[in-house]
Every structure is written in C-alpha cells, then in structure tokens.
Design a protein around this motif. Structure first.
Motif, PDB file in Angstrom:
ATOM      1  N   UNK A 192       0.834  -1.204   0.000  1.00  0.00           N
ATOM      2  CA  UNK A 192       0.000   0.000   0.000  1.00  0.00           C
ATOM      3  C   UNK A 192       0.865   1.248   0.000  1.00  0.00           C
ATOM      4  N   UNK A 193       0.496   2.183  -0.855  1.00  0.00           N
ATOM      5  CA  UNK A 193       1.111   3.502  -0.881  1.00  0.00           C
ATOM      6  C   UNK A 193       0.059   4.524  -0.471  1.00  0.00           C
ATOM      7  N   UNK A 194       0.287   5.186   0.657  1.00  0.00           N
ATOM      8  CA  UNK A 194      -0.586   6.249   1.124  1.00  0.00           C
ATOM      9  C   UNK A 194      -0.086   7.546   0.511  1.00  0.00           C
ATOM     10  N   UNK A 195      -0.853   8.126  -0.413  1.00  0.00           N
ATOM     11  CA  UNK A 195      -0.454   9.315  -1.154  1.00  0.00           C
ATOM     12  C   UNK A 195      -1.215  10.522  -0.609  1.00  0.00           C
ATOM     13  N   UNK A 196      -0.467  11.553  -0.191  1.00  0.00           N
ATOM     14  CA  UNK A 196      -1.065  12.718   0.441  1.00  0.00           C
ATOM     15  C   UNK A 196      -0.859  13.950  -0.426  1.00  0.00           C
ATOM     16  N   UNK A 197      -1.951  14.648  -0.743  1.00  0.00           N
ATOM     17  CA  UNK A 197      -1.877  15.863  -1.531  1.00  0.00           C
ATOM     18  C   UNK A 197      -3.123  16.706  -1.239  1.00  0.00           C
ATOM     19  N   UNK A 198      -3.101  17.941  -1.733  1.00  0.00           N
ATOM     20  CA  UNK A 198      -4.252  18.828  -1.522  1.00  0.00           C
ATOM     21  C   UNK A 198      -4.961  19.189  -2.822  1.00  0.00           C
ATOM     22  N   UNK A 199      -4.422  18.765  -3.966  1.00  0.00           N
ATOM     23  CA  UNK A 199      -4.952  19.213  -5.249  1.00  0.00           C
ATOM     24  C   UNK A 199      -5.727  18.111  -5.965  1.00  0.00           C
ATOM     25  N   UNK A 200      -7.020  18.336  -6.127  1.00  0.00           N
ATOM     26  CA  UNK A 200      -7.837  17.424  -6.926  1.00  0.00           C
ATOM     27  C   UNK A 200      -7.428  17.499  -8.392  1.00  0.00           C
ATOM     28  N   UNK A 201      -7.078  18.690  -8.857  1.00  0.00           N
ATOM     29  CA  UNK A 201      -6.705  18.871 -10.262  1.00  0.00           C
ATOM     30  C   UNK A 201      -5.457  18.060 -10.602  1.00  0.00           C
ATOM     31  N   UNK A 202      -4.382  18.253  -9.851  1.00  0.00           N
ATOM     32  CA  UNK A 202      -3.143  17.537 -10.148  1.00  0.00           C
ATOM     33  C   UNK A 202      -3.322  16.024 -10.009  1.00  0.00           C
ATOM     34  N   UNK A 203      -3.975  15.605  -8.927  1.00  0.00           N
ATOM     35  CA  UNK A 203      -4.091  14.165  -8.693  1.00  0.00           C
ATOM     36  C   UNK A 203      -5.093  13.495  -9.609  1.00  0.00           C
ATOM     37  N   UNK A 204      -5.954  14.269 -10.281  1.00  0.00           N
ATOM     38  CA  UNK A 204      -6.819  13.659 -11.295  1.00  0.00           C
ATOM     39  C   UNK A 204      -5.983  13.152 -12.460  1.00  0.00           C
ATOM     40  N   UNK A 205      -4.899  13.861 -12.764  1.00  0.00           N
ATOM     41  CA  UNK A 205      -3.947  13.374 -13.763  1.00  0.00           C
ATOM     42  C   UNK A 205      -3.271  12.107 -13.238  1.00  0.00           C
ATOM     43  N   UNK A 206      -2.843  12.154 -11.990  1.00  0.00           N
ATOM     44  CA  UNK A 206      -2.182  10.996 -11.386  1.00  0.00           C
ATOM     45  C   UNK A 206      -3.072   9.762 -11.444  1.00  0.00           C
ATOM     46  N   UNK A 207      -4.347   9.912 -11.131  1.00  0.00           N
ATOM     47  CA  UNK A 207      -5.252   8.757 -11.119  1.00  0.00           C
ATOM     48  C   UNK A 207      -5.297   8.069 -12.485  1.00  0.00           C
ATOM     49  N   UNK A 208      -5.342   8.857 -13.548  1.00  0.00           N
ATOM     50  CA  UNK A 208      -5.387   8.258 -14.891  1.00  0.00           C
ATOM     51  C   UNK A 208      -4.131   7.439 -15.170  1.00  0.00           C
ATOM     52  N   UNK A 209      -2.994   7.970 -14.758  1.00  0.00           N
ATOM     53  CA  UNK A 209      -1.750   7.259 -15.044  1.00  0.00           C
ATOM     54  C   UNK A 209      -1.511   6.104 -14.081  1.00  0.00           C
ATOM     55  N   UNK A 210      -2.051   6.183 -12.876  1.00  0.00           N
ATOM     56  CA  UNK A 210      -1.982   5.015 -11.985  1.00  0.00           C
ATOM     57  C   UNK A 210      -2.720   3.841 -12.620  1.00  0.00           C
ATOM     58  N   UNK A 211      -3.868   4.131 -13.226  1.00  0.00           N
ATOM     59  CA  UNK A 211      -4.627   3.071 -13.899  1.00  0.00           C
ATOM     60  C   UNK A 211      -3.820   2.507 -15.060  1.00  0.00           C
ATOM     61  N   UNK A 212      -3.238   3.385 -15.867  1.00  0.00           N
ATOM     62  CA  UNK A 212      -2.444   2.917 -17.006  1.00  0.00           C
ATOM     63  C   UNK A 212      -1.259   2.067 -16.550  1.00  0.00           C
ATOM     64  N   UNK A 213      -0.652   2.450 -15.437  1.00  0.00           N
ATOM     65  CA  UNK A 213       0.521   1.728 -14.938  1.00  0.00           C
ATOM     66  C   UNK A 213       0.148   0.448 -14.210  1.00  0.00           C
ATOM     67  N   UNK A 214      -1.132   0.242 -13.940  1.00  0.00           N
ATOM     68  CA  UNK A 214      -1.570  -0.967 -13.249  1.00  0.00           C
ATOM     69  C   UNK A 214      -1.249  -0.976 -11.765  1.00  0.00           C
ATOM     70  N   UNK A 215      -1.144   0.223 -11.175  1.00  0.00           N
ATOM     71  CA  UNK A 215      -0.796   0.291  -9.748  1.00  0.00           C
ATOM     72  C   UNK A 215      -1.890   0.968  -8.920  1.00  0.00           C
ATOM     73  N   UNK A 216      -3.013   1.340  -9.536  1.00  0.00           N
ATOM     74  CA  UNK A 216      -4.040   2.099  -8.820  1.00  0.00           C
ATOM     75  C   UNK A 216      -4.544   1.360  -7.582  1.00  0.00           C
ATOM     76  N   UNK A 217      -4.589   0.028  -7.655  1.00  0.00           N
ATOM     77  CA  UNK A 217      -5.106  -0.741  -6.522  1.00  0.00           C
ATOM     78  C   UNK A 217      -4.189  -0.697  -5.311  1.00  0.00           C
TER      79      UNK A 217
END
Length: 220
Positions: free
Chosen positions: A89-114
């Motif tokens: 598990x990676x606990x990721x801490x941030x305050x920006x929905x905008x920036x992390x919305x990009x991150x979420x898409x690439x986590x899915x592509x990388x197969x690590x979102x889970x």
C-alpha cells in the motif's frame, strides 16, 4: 577512484539516464503531459533517474507500506508503487484534486491504482490523524518546503526500525550554500537539513540526485 562526486554536465546526465532502467510509455507520456499542462511547475516532478532509484530502493528495502507527502501528477507514486509487492500500500497525500486527477489516470495505465490510497487534505492533518507507532517501511517527502520539519516529526516515529525516509529538494537548486538566497523556501530547506542531521533517531546521507535527495534510515 575519486574523493568527490563528479559534476553532471547535460551530456553526462543524458548518458546516466540512458544507462539506467528505460522510461516506459506511461512515465514518458506522464512527463510530457505534465510539461504541457503545467509548464511552470515541471520542477515539481522528479526526474527519470530519481524515479528508477526510488523503485529499486523500495524493492531492495522490501517495502510493503509506503507513504508519500506530495503527489502532484503521480510520477513518483508510480515509481514507488512499482517497487512494492502487489498487496502493498502507498498512502499518497496531496491537496490538489486537479493535479491528482492526472495521477489517477496514469496510476490506472501503470496498473498500480489498486495499491494507492489517495488522501486529499493537508498532509500534516492526515499524518497526525494516523495511529501512533511504526507503520511504514518507506516514506517520501516532496511537498511545501516550509512544512518539511513538521512532516519529518510526524513520520520518524511512524517508521519501522530500519525504515527509510527520502526527502526531496534538499539542495534547493544549489541555493542552500548561497548567502544571498534568503527566501522562506530556501531557509526552510537549510533549517530542515540541520534538523534532520541532528536527529539521533536516524542515520542519513544527502545524495546529489536530482535537486538533492536526503536518505535516512530509522534506527532501532
């Protein structure tokens, strides 16, 4: 044999990156999108050589539970998540929905979102709300520089014995040794570096990777 680190010219850096693990399409596309969408914030994203180092370090350390303070668009979190097992598990801490919305898409592509648990709130509040006691094998701090000492003080007690803390930008683009540089961010990095060095709970080294990467080991 040499007694000092060789300065990196652009050509030498290119050679160094080319002779590490190759950057795949996911990380390459993420770096390109970040540069296109946030051209003034590209310095907030780690470089490919640092990303490869962090993946390898997570693997060598046998890390399963990781925390990242400052996620931005997700490059470093992909690198860390790739270094932990599938049930880690990676606990990721941030305050920006905008920036992390990009991150979420690439986590899915990388197969690590889970593997990633994203918390959108001030990181210090999230850390203080965690249960006390050792919980993490690896931590990465890369957020607001004036908050570094606070993050450190919350994380060190929550590291397992032998756990590793990584702290980014601890050379502040070389400004830490320039007396003329007295901005709040630069002074905060100086204060953090002195604070961490004097901490008897850890043993550390400041590495000339990227913009300076402090690596500390939590002592038993």
């Amino acid at each position: 044999m040499t007694r000092h680190t060789e300065p990196l010219t652009p050509e030498l850096l290119e050679y160094l990156v080319a002779h590490g693990a190759p950057v795949d399409d996911v990380l390459g596309d993420l770096a390109e999108e970040t540069a296109r969408s946030y051209p003034d914030l590209t310095s907030m994203q780690i470089g490919p050589e640092q990303g490869t180092f962090m993946t390898l370090l997570a693997q060598v350390a046998g890390a399963r539970d990781v925390v990242e303070v400052g996620t931005f668009t997700g490059y470093s979190s992909i690198c860390l998540a790739r270094g932990i097992p599938d049930d880690g598990t990676l606990l990721a801490l941030d305050v920006s929905e905008e920036w992390t919305s990009v991150a979420r898409r690439y986590w899915e592509r990388a197969g690590v979102a889970h593997k990633i648990d994203l918390r959108l709130a001030p990181a210090l509040e999230t850390l203080r709300a965690l249960l006390p006691g050792p919980a993490f094998d690896l931590a990465f701090i890369d957020a607001d520089k004036t908050g570094y000492i606070g993050y450190w003080e919350e994380l060190v007690p929550r590291m397992r014995p032998g756990g590793v803390l990584l702290v980014d930008n601890t050379l502040s683009h070389g400004r830490v040794v320039d007396p003329a540089q007295d901005s709040p961010d630069v002074q905060a990095i100086r204060d953090f570096n002195d604070h961490a060095l004097a901490d008897p709970r850890t043993h550390l080294v400041l590495l000339p990777i990227g913009d300076g990467l402090t690596m500390a080991r939590r002592l038993p």
